[in-house]
Design an enzyme around this catalytic site. Structure first.
Site, PDB file in Angstrom:
ATOM      1  NE  ARG A  23      -1.951   1.301   3.764  1.00 25.82           N
ATOM      2  CZ  ARG A  23      -1.453   2.408   4.317  1.00 25.82           C
ATOM      3  NH1 ARG A  23      -1.590   3.575   3.703  1.00 25.82           N
ATOM      4  NH2 ARG A  23      -0.806   2.353   5.458  1.00 25.82           N
ATOM      5  CB  VAL A  24       1.748   3.988  -1.995  1.00 24.60           C
ATOM      6  CG1 VAL A  24       3.006   3.159  -2.180  1.00 24.60           C
ATOM      7  CG2 VAL A  24       0.836   3.857  -3.194  1.00 24.60           C
ATOM      8  CB  SER A  25      -0.247   7.404   1.902  1.00 21.67           C
ATOM      9  OG  SER A  25       0.104   6.533   2.951  1.00 21.67           O
ATOM     10  CB  THR A  26      -0.071  10.196  -2.191  1.00 23.27           C
ATOM     11  OG1 THR A  26       1.322   9.958  -2.405  1.00 23.27           O
ATOM     12  CG2 THR A  26      -0.285  10.776  -0.798  1.00 23.27           C
ATOM     13  CD  GLN A  29       3.691   7.634  -0.670  1.00 22.66           C
ATOM     14  OE1 GLN A  29       2.758   6.875  -0.410  1.00 22.66           O
ATOM     15  NE2 GLN A  29       4.457   8.156   0.276  1.00 22.66           N
TER      16      GLN A  29
END
Length: 215
Positions: A23-26, A29
């Site tokens: 998972r990445v937040s934005t 990324q």
């Protein structure tokens, strides 16, 4: 099936498929590094989200959890990729254990398919529960102390008693609109109606009458 409490440190999972989750937040990324690490660890299938763990539903994580079967192991690049908080992390790993599914975090080298990994998560769970109890106890003690001092609890009123009196006096003036008075007091019309409820029943005429009688 829930395992017996005497077997808490027994390994869970292992022998099945390794399923990865990244998972990445934005959107800016990149998932490439996480996915490469999961593939190097031997993951047969990888699910990935590009959303904030705090503010968005993690659809791919849910798909991964639904895909897992007993004896499989969920693998993540690091603990912060899986849980919103330590409690969230414990809940997810606990749910996996109840299904006979293992959990691995590559960065922290945690593996619940081993007794050592299980022990670490029991320590995490115990600390989380201890902190929660301390917060609850501190909150209750703070409320009791505030009440003993006669302190008002909860949100402060939108209008003080003096402001309500002032609002009533202004409303007795036919030339002053409810909207202008609410704006002057820094509140909405709804709030003004809440603190001067007789306005909803046409009580403004009564306020004007009362003002004329008092002259």
């Amino acid at each position: 099936m829930e395992r017996d409490s005497t077997d808490l440190l027994a390994p869970v999972g292992g022998g099945g498929a390794l399923i990865g989750y990244a998972r990445v937040s934005t959107k800016g990324q990149n998932l490439d590094r996480q996915i490469a690490a999961l593939r190097a660890a031997g993951c047969q299938r990888i699910f990935s989200d590009k959303k904030s763990g705090k503010n968005a539903e993690r659809e791919e994580l849910q798909k991964a959890l639904d895909y897992l079967r007993p004896n499989d192991t969920l693998v993540v690049p690091s603990l912060d990729r899986l849980g919103r908080s330590i409690q969230d992390l414990i809940n997810i790993v606990g749910g996996l254990r109840r299904e006979g599914i293992g959990f691995r975090s590559l960065h922290e080298a945690l593996d619940t398919t081993t007794p050592g990994g299980r022990l670490v998560f029991h320590v995490f769970a115990a600390l989380a529960e201890f902190i929660r109890e301390l917060i609850v106890q501190g909150t209750h003690e703070g409320i009791a102390a505030a009440r003993a001092r006669g302190q008002r609890l909860g949100r402060p009123p939108a209008l003080a008693e003096e402001q309500i009196i002032h609002a009533r006096s202004m409303l007795a003036n036919p030339g002053a609109s409810i909207s202008s008075i609410a704006k002057l007091l820094g509140v909405s019309r709804t709030t003004l109606y809440k603190y001067v409820p007789e306005l909803r029943a046409g009580g403004r005429a009564e306020l004007v009458s009362e003002s004329e009688v008092s002259r």
